[in-house]
Motif scaffolding. Structure first.
Motif, PDB file in Angstrom:
ATOM      1  N   ASP A 214       0.979  -1.204   0.353  1.00  0.00           N
ATOM      2  CA  ASP A 214      -0.039   0.216  -0.195  1.00  0.00           C
ATOM      3  C   ASP A 214       1.107   1.312   0.095  1.00  0.00           C
ATOM      4  O   ASP A 214       0.221   2.062  -0.809  1.00  0.00           O
ATOM      5  N   ILE A 215       2.139   0.894   0.231  1.00  0.00           N
ATOM      6  CA  ILE A 215       2.688   2.373   0.836  1.00  0.00           C
ATOM      7  C   ILE A 215       3.963   2.650  -0.816  1.00  0.00           C
ATOM      8  O   ILE A 215       3.779   3.479  -0.940  1.00  0.00           O
ATOM      9  N   ILE A 216       4.161   1.341  -1.048  1.00  0.00           N
ATOM     10  CA  ILE A 216       4.214   1.466  -2.812  1.00  0.00           C
ATOM     11  C   ILE A 216       3.488   1.855  -3.453  1.00  0.00           C
ATOM     12  O   ILE A 216       3.825   2.722  -4.316  1.00  0.00           O
ATOM     13  N   ILE A 217       2.705   1.539  -3.540  1.00  0.00           N
ATOM     14  CA  ILE A 217       1.277   2.355  -4.578  1.00  0.00           C
ATOM     15  C   ILE A 217       1.792   3.570  -4.760  1.00  0.00           C
ATOM     16  O   ILE A 217       0.958   4.114  -5.085  1.00  0.00           O
ATOM     17  N   GLU A 218       1.505   3.992  -3.229  1.00  0.00           N
ATOM     18  CA  GLU A 218       0.609   5.667  -2.793  1.00  0.00           C
ATOM     19  C   GLU A 218       1.970   6.626  -3.265  1.00  0.00           C
ATOM     20  O   GLU A 218       1.686   7.977  -3.842  1.00  0.00           O
ATOM     21  N   MET A 219       3.271   5.756  -2.919  1.00  0.00           N
ATOM     22  CA  MET A 219       4.413   6.556  -3.853  1.00  0.00           C
ATOM     23  C   MET A 219       4.508   6.622  -4.771  1.00  0.00           C
ATOM     24  O   MET A 219       5.367   7.421  -4.896  1.00  0.00           O
ATOM     25  N   ASN A 220       3.996   5.247  -5.595  1.00  0.00           N
ATOM     26  CA  ASN A 220       4.500   5.356  -7.156  1.00  0.00           C
ATOM     27  C   ASN A 220       3.721   6.373  -7.843  1.00  0.00           C
ATOM     28  O   ASN A 220       4.181   6.827  -9.123  1.00  0.00           O
ATOM     29  N   ILE A 223       4.638  11.056  -8.563  1.00  0.00           N
ATOM     30  CA  ILE A 223       6.065  11.135  -9.629  1.00  0.00           C
ATOM     31  C   ILE A 223       7.469  11.856  -8.538  1.00  0.00           C
ATOM     32  O   ILE A 223       8.063  11.715  -9.337  1.00  0.00           O
ATOM     33  N   ALA A 224       6.833  13.018  -7.869  1.00  0.00           N
ATOM     34  CA  ALA A 224       8.144  13.704  -7.167  1.00  0.00           C
ATOM     35  C   ALA A 224       8.876  12.503  -5.920  1.00  0.00           C
ATOM     36  O   ALA A 224       9.444  13.161  -5.425  1.00  0.00           O
ATOM     37  N   GLN A 225       8.143  11.491  -5.642  1.00  0.00           N
ATOM     38  CA  GLN A 225       8.820  10.745  -4.981  1.00  0.00           C
ATOM     39  C   GLN A 225       9.386   9.352  -5.251  1.00  0.00           C
ATOM     40  O   GLN A 225       7.936   8.478  -5.814  1.00  0.00           O
ATOM     41  N   ASP A 226      10.125   8.752  -5.558  1.00  0.00           N
ATOM     42  CA  ASP A 226      10.404   7.848  -6.184  1.00  0.00           C
ATOM     43  C   ASP A 226      11.515   7.125  -5.408  1.00  0.00           C
ATOM     44  O   ASP A 226      12.117   6.009  -5.784  1.00  0.00           O
ATOM     45  N   ASP A 227      12.333   7.663  -3.815  1.00  0.00           N
ATOM     46  CA  ASP A 227      12.517   6.729  -2.876  1.00  0.00           C
ATOM     47  C   ASP A 227      11.888   5.514  -2.281  1.00  0.00           C
ATOM     48  O   ASP A 227      11.465   5.652  -1.386  1.00  0.00           O
ATOM     49  N   ILE A 228      11.352   4.026  -3.158  1.00  0.00           N
ATOM     50  CA  ILE A 228      11.083   3.472  -2.162  1.00  0.00           C
ATOM     51  C   ILE A 228      11.028   2.086  -2.003  1.00  0.00           C
ATOM     52  O   ILE A 228      10.682   0.868  -1.913  1.00  0.00           O
ATOM     53  N   GLY A 268      -6.037  -2.477  -4.643  1.00  0.00           N
ATOM     54  CA  GLY A 268      -5.444  -1.743  -5.776  1.00  0.00           C
ATOM     55  C   GLY A 268      -3.787  -2.438  -6.209  1.00  0.00           C
ATOM     56  O   GLY A 268      -2.996  -3.578  -5.271  1.00  0.00           O
ATOM     57  N   LYS A 269      -3.279  -2.679  -7.252  1.00  0.00           N
ATOM     58  CA  LYS A 269      -1.301  -2.954  -7.656  1.00  0.00           C
ATOM     59  C   LYS A 269      -0.791  -1.801  -8.118  1.00  0.00           C
ATOM     60  O   LYS A 269      -1.608  -0.982  -8.574  1.00  0.00           O
ATOM     61  N   THR A 270       0.616  -1.854  -8.488  1.00  0.00           N
ATOM     62  CA  THR A 270       0.807  -1.542  -9.415  1.00  0.00           C
ATOM     63  C   THR A 270       3.072  -2.193 -10.072  1.00  0.00           C
ATOM     64  O   THR A 270       1.940  -2.956  -9.620  1.00  0.00           O
ATOM     65  N   VAL A 271       2.806  -1.591 -11.136  1.00  0.00           N
ATOM     66  CA  VAL A 271       3.910  -2.231 -11.456  1.00  0.00           C
ATOM     67  C   VAL A 271       5.922  -1.605 -11.447  1.00  0.00           C
ATOM     68  O   VAL A 271       5.419  -0.777 -12.280  1.00  0.00           O
ATOM     69  N   ILE A 272       6.915  -2.202 -10.777  1.00  0.00           N
ATOM     70  CA  ILE A 272       7.943  -2.172 -10.709  1.00  0.00           C
ATOM     71  C   ILE A 272       9.238  -3.305 -10.929  1.00  0.00           C
ATOM     72  O   ILE A 272       8.986  -4.110 -10.875  1.00  0.00           O
TER      73      ILE A 272
END
Length: 339
Positions: A214-220, A223-228, A268-272
Motif C-alpha cells: 500500500d505504501i509503495i502504490i501510494e508513493m509510486n 512522481i515527485a517521490q521515487d525513493d521506495i 489495487g496494484k502497481t508495477v515496478i
C-alpha cells in the motif's frame, strides 16, 4: 481488569501423555494416530481435544457441521462452557493453545477465511461485535502468556488495529488497555505483527507485505517521490518469509513480482519492473504448489501463462496442471481454459 482465562498448567501432563501415546508410537499423520487422538479426547485429555477439533476444522473427519463441531471441541479443550444465557464458565484445566482457536472464531465468524460462510454458531451469534473483540483479546492474551504461539500474537495485532480504527471496539477493550490511547493501540499492533512475522507466522508476514505494498502504490503514484526501494525490500522480505514456508498466497505473489513487476496492495496494484527475474519467478510459482490450497491454482495458471514453452513438448504436464487447477479452484479453471 484481570483476565478470566487462567490456566493451571495441567495441560503439560496432557501434552506429555499425547506425546508418549501418540507421537512417539504412531507419528503425526497416520490413520492410527488420528484414531488414537479420538480415543484420548474421550478421556478428557485437553491436548487431544484440541487436535480432534483441528481434524474436524480441516475436514479430515466427515461431519455435517464441521465448524460448529470443531468450535465446541475447542471450547472443551479450553475448559470453557457457555450457558443458555451466554455466560462463559471457565475451568483452569485448559489447553491454552485452544484459546487462540476460539479467539480466531470470534474475529472471523461470517467475515473471513474458512468461517466466512460457515454454519450458524449460536454462542457467537448472541455476542455483540464489541463482546467478540474484547473476549478474543482476553483469549489471545492468555494464549500468548502461557505458550509460544505466534498466531495468538498476530491475533492481538489484529484486535488492537481494529481498536485503533473503531471507537466502539476501543471502548470495549479499554478495561484491559492500561490507559493506552488509540494511537498507542496502532503502534502496539504493529509491534505484535512484526513479532509474529519474526516467529515465521505466515499470515502476519502476508499482512505486513500488503501494508508495504500500500505504501509503495501510494508513493509510486506520486512522481515527485521515487525513493521506495526500502519498502520494496520489505515487501519482498515479508513475502519471502511466508513463501519459504510454502505458503501459496505469498509464493504466488512473489512469483508475479519477479515475472511481471506487479505489487498487490489491499485496494489495487502497481508495477515496478526493476526486479524482473524469470528464474526466481518460476521457482516461487512452483513453491506455491508444494502445499496446495485454492491460491495454488493461480500459481499453476501463471506457470502455464508465463512459461508456456515448458508445456509445448509435454502435453501430459499441461493436462496434469490443468486438472490440479480444476480441483483446487474451479473459477481459476474457467480462466485457464481461455488461455
Amino acid at each position: 481488569m484481570s483476565n478470566r482465562f487462567v490456566c493451571d498448567g495441567s495441560y503439560e501432563k496432557d501434552l506429555q501423555e499425547y506425546s508418549r501415546n501418540v507421537m512417539e508410537i504412531y507419528g503425526l499423520a497416520s490413520e492410527t494416530s488420528e484414531r488414537e487422538i479420538l480415543c484420548m479426547a474421550d478421556t478428557g485429555n485437553t491436548v487431544a481435544m484440541k487436535m480432534y477439533a483441528d481434524m474436524i476444522f480441516y475436514k479430515k473427519i466427515l461431519r455435517k457441521n464441521y465448524y460448529l463441531d470443531a468450535f465446541l471441541l475447542y471450547l472443551a479443550s479450553a475448559g470453557i462452557e457457555v450457558d443458555e444465557k451466554g455466560a462463559w464458565q471457565v475451568d483452569p484445566k485448559a489447553y491454552p493453545l485452544a484459546y487462540f482457536n476460539i479467539g480466531y472464531y470470534l474475529l472471523n465468524y461470517h467475515k473471513n477465511s474458512f468461517l466466512q460462510k460457515c454454519e450458524k454458531i449460536d454462542i457467537i451469534e448472541r455476542m455483540s461485535e464489541e463482546e467478540r473483540y474484547s473476549t478474543a483479546y482476553e483469549l489471545a492474551l492468555a494464549c500468548a502468556n502461557y505458550v509460544k504461539a505466534p498466531g495468538a500474537v498476530n491475533l492481538l495485532g489484529r484486535i488492537l488495529k481494529k481498536a485503533a480504527e473503531d471507537e466502539a471496539i476501543y471502548n470495549a477493550l479499554s478495561p484491559y488497555l492500561q490507559d493506552e490511547t488509540q494511537e498507542d493501540c496502532l503502534r502496539k499492533s504493529d509491534e505484535y505483527f512484526k513479532e509474529a512475522a519474526a516467529e515465521g507466522y505466515v499470515y502476519a508476514c502476508n499482512s505486513l507485505a500488503v501494508r508495504e505494498a500500500d505504501i509503495i502504490i501510494e508513493m509510486n503514484e506520486d512522481i515527485a517521490q521515487d525513493d521506495i526501494s526500502e519498502h520494496i525490500e520489505k515487501y519482498v522480505n515479508y513475502l519471502s518469509l511466508a513463501a519459504d514456508k510454502y505458503e501459496p498466497y505469498a509464493a504466488n505473489r512473489l512469483g508475479l513480482f519477479y515475472r511481471t513487476g506487479e505489487i498487490f496492495g489491499s485496494n489495487g496494484k502497481t508495477v515496478i519492473k526493476t526486479h524482473i527475474n524469470n528464474s526466481l519467478a518460476r521457482d516461487y510459482f512452483y513453491k506455491a504448489v508444494v502445499y496446495p490450497d485454492a491460491n495454488s491454482a493461480w500459481a499453476y495458471l501463471n506457470l502455464i501463462k508465463y512459461f508456456y514453452k515448458d508445456y509445448e513438448q509435454d502435453i501430459d504436464l499441461m493436462n496434469e496442471h490443468m486438472e490440479y487447477i480444476k480441483l483446487l479452484n474451479p473459477e481459476v479453471y474457467d480462466i485457464a481454459i481461455d488461455l
